[in-house]
Design an enzyme around this catalytic site. Structure first.
Site, PDB file in Angstrom:
ATOM      1  N   SER A   1       2.182   8.875  -6.273  1.00 29.96           N
ATOM      2  CA  SER A   1       2.487  10.319  -6.099  1.00 29.96           C
ATOM      3  C   SER A   1       3.770  10.900  -6.868  1.00 29.96           C
ATOM      4  O   SER A   1       3.433  12.120  -7.172  1.00 29.96           O
ATOM      5  CB  SER A   1       2.366  10.493  -4.478  1.00 29.96           C
ATOM      6  OG  SER A   1       1.396  10.220  -3.861  1.00 29.96           O
TER       7      SER A   1
ATOM      8  N   HIS B   1       2.673   1.797  -3.263  1.00 34.83           N
ATOM      9  CA  HIS B   1       1.870   2.115  -4.280  1.00 34.83           C
ATOM     10  C   HIS B   1       1.407   3.618  -4.317  1.00 34.83           C
ATOM     11  O   HIS B   1       1.501   4.195  -5.340  1.00 34.83           O
ATOM     12  CB  HIS B   1       0.479   1.336  -4.397  1.00 34.83           C
ATOM     13  CG  HIS B   1       0.678  -0.265  -4.651  1.00 34.83           C
ATOM     14  ND1 HIS B   1      -0.516  -1.077  -4.891  1.00 34.83           N
ATOM     15  CD2 HIS B   1       1.722  -1.010  -5.226  1.00 34.83           C
ATOM     16  CE1 HIS B   1       0.012  -2.301  -5.424  1.00 34.83           C
ATOM     17  NE2 HIS B   1       1.294  -2.077  -5.643  1.00 34.83           N
ATOM     18  N   GLU B   2       1.175   3.826  -3.096  1.00 30.02           N
ATOM     19  CA  GLU B   2       0.549   5.413  -3.040  1.00 30.02           C
ATOM     20  C   GLU B   2       2.112   6.401  -3.045  1.00 30.02           C
ATOM     21  O   GLU B   2       1.837   7.264  -3.952  1.00 30.02           O
ATOM     22  CB  GLU B   2       0.181   5.418  -1.358  1.00 30.02           C
ATOM     23  CG  GLU B   2      -0.233   7.173  -1.379  1.00 30.02           C
ATOM     24  CD  GLU B   2      -1.207   7.153  -0.109  1.00 30.02           C
ATOM     25  OE1 GLU B   2      -1.197   8.575   0.192  1.00 30.02           O
ATOM     26  OE2 GLU B   2      -1.798   6.282   0.172  1.00 30.02           O
ATOM     27  N   SER B   3       3.114   5.937  -2.838  1.00 28.28           N
ATOM     28  CA  SER B   3       4.384   6.878  -3.089  1.00 28.28           C
ATOM     29  C   SER B   3       4.752   6.867  -4.450  1.00 28.28           C
ATOM     30  O   SER B   3       4.993   7.705  -5.207  1.00 28.28           O
ATOM     31  CB  SER B   3       5.369   6.304  -2.181  1.00 28.28           C
ATOM     32  OG  SER B   3       6.688   7.081  -2.317  1.00 28.28           O
TER      33      SER B   3
ATOM     34  N   CYS C   1       0.973  -1.249  -0.075  1.00 34.48           N
ATOM     35  CA  CYS C   1       0.105  -0.048   0.081  1.00 34.48           C
ATOM     36  C   CYS C   1       0.963   1.321   0.001  1.00 34.48           C
ATOM     37  O   CYS C   1       0.595   2.215  -0.583  1.00 34.48           O
ATOM     38  CB  CYS C   1      -0.918   0.078   1.349  1.00 34.48           C
ATOM     39  SG  CYS C   1      -2.318  -1.257   1.303  1.00 34.48           S
TER      40      CYS C   1
END
Length: 142
Positions: free
Chosen positions: A54, A49-51, A46
């Protein structure tokens, strides 16, 4: 740790390819990625993925703001093991004036899908720290 600031550095993330249309990162599963039961923690995927999304969103905005996560949906499909090299790729689904949606695949060395997800980003009109843009895009902050 890597020279990347923040959580990515702590997780040992290496940026393989960075651009406004695709970002690819890589990391090797080690003890810091495990939950108490000795298997990789889903939160690692998670966070990666977010980093990764971004960074891609930031590069697409090209200095005109920052992209921050507003939703992260990650499915864990296969268990990795210690020593596995995981490659995560972010590709755009939608990029608009106020938001972006990115697709992410995390695969092992054999190309087997370990985790898959989507991250929604909000585009914020905010000054981009010059060192962040320079780090990820190779742009001179001066």
């Amino acid at each position: 740790m890597t020279d990347i600031p923040g959580l990515d550095g702590l997780l040992g993330i290496e940026h393989v390819e960075t651009g406004p249309d695709k970002v690819v990162v890589r990391f090797t599963i080690d003890e810091r990625h495990l939950q108490p039961f000795g298997i990789p923690h889903g939160g690692v995927y998670c966070a990666v993925h977010e980093s990764t999304a971004s960074v891609a969103g930031l590069l697409w905005l090209n200095g005109k703001g920052v992209a921050v996560g507003t939703n992260n949906s990650t499915d864990f499909l296969r268990q990795a093991k210690l020593g596995d090299v995981i490659t995560t790729t972010a590709t755009p689904i939608h990029r608009g004036r106020t938001q972006q949606l990115w697709h992410l695949d995390s695969v092992d060395e054999d190309g087997k899908l370990i985790a898959q997800g989507q991250v929604r980003l909000a585009n914020l009109e905010q000054e981009v720290p010059p060192e962040a843009l320079a780090h990820f895009a190779g742009i001179d902050p001066a």
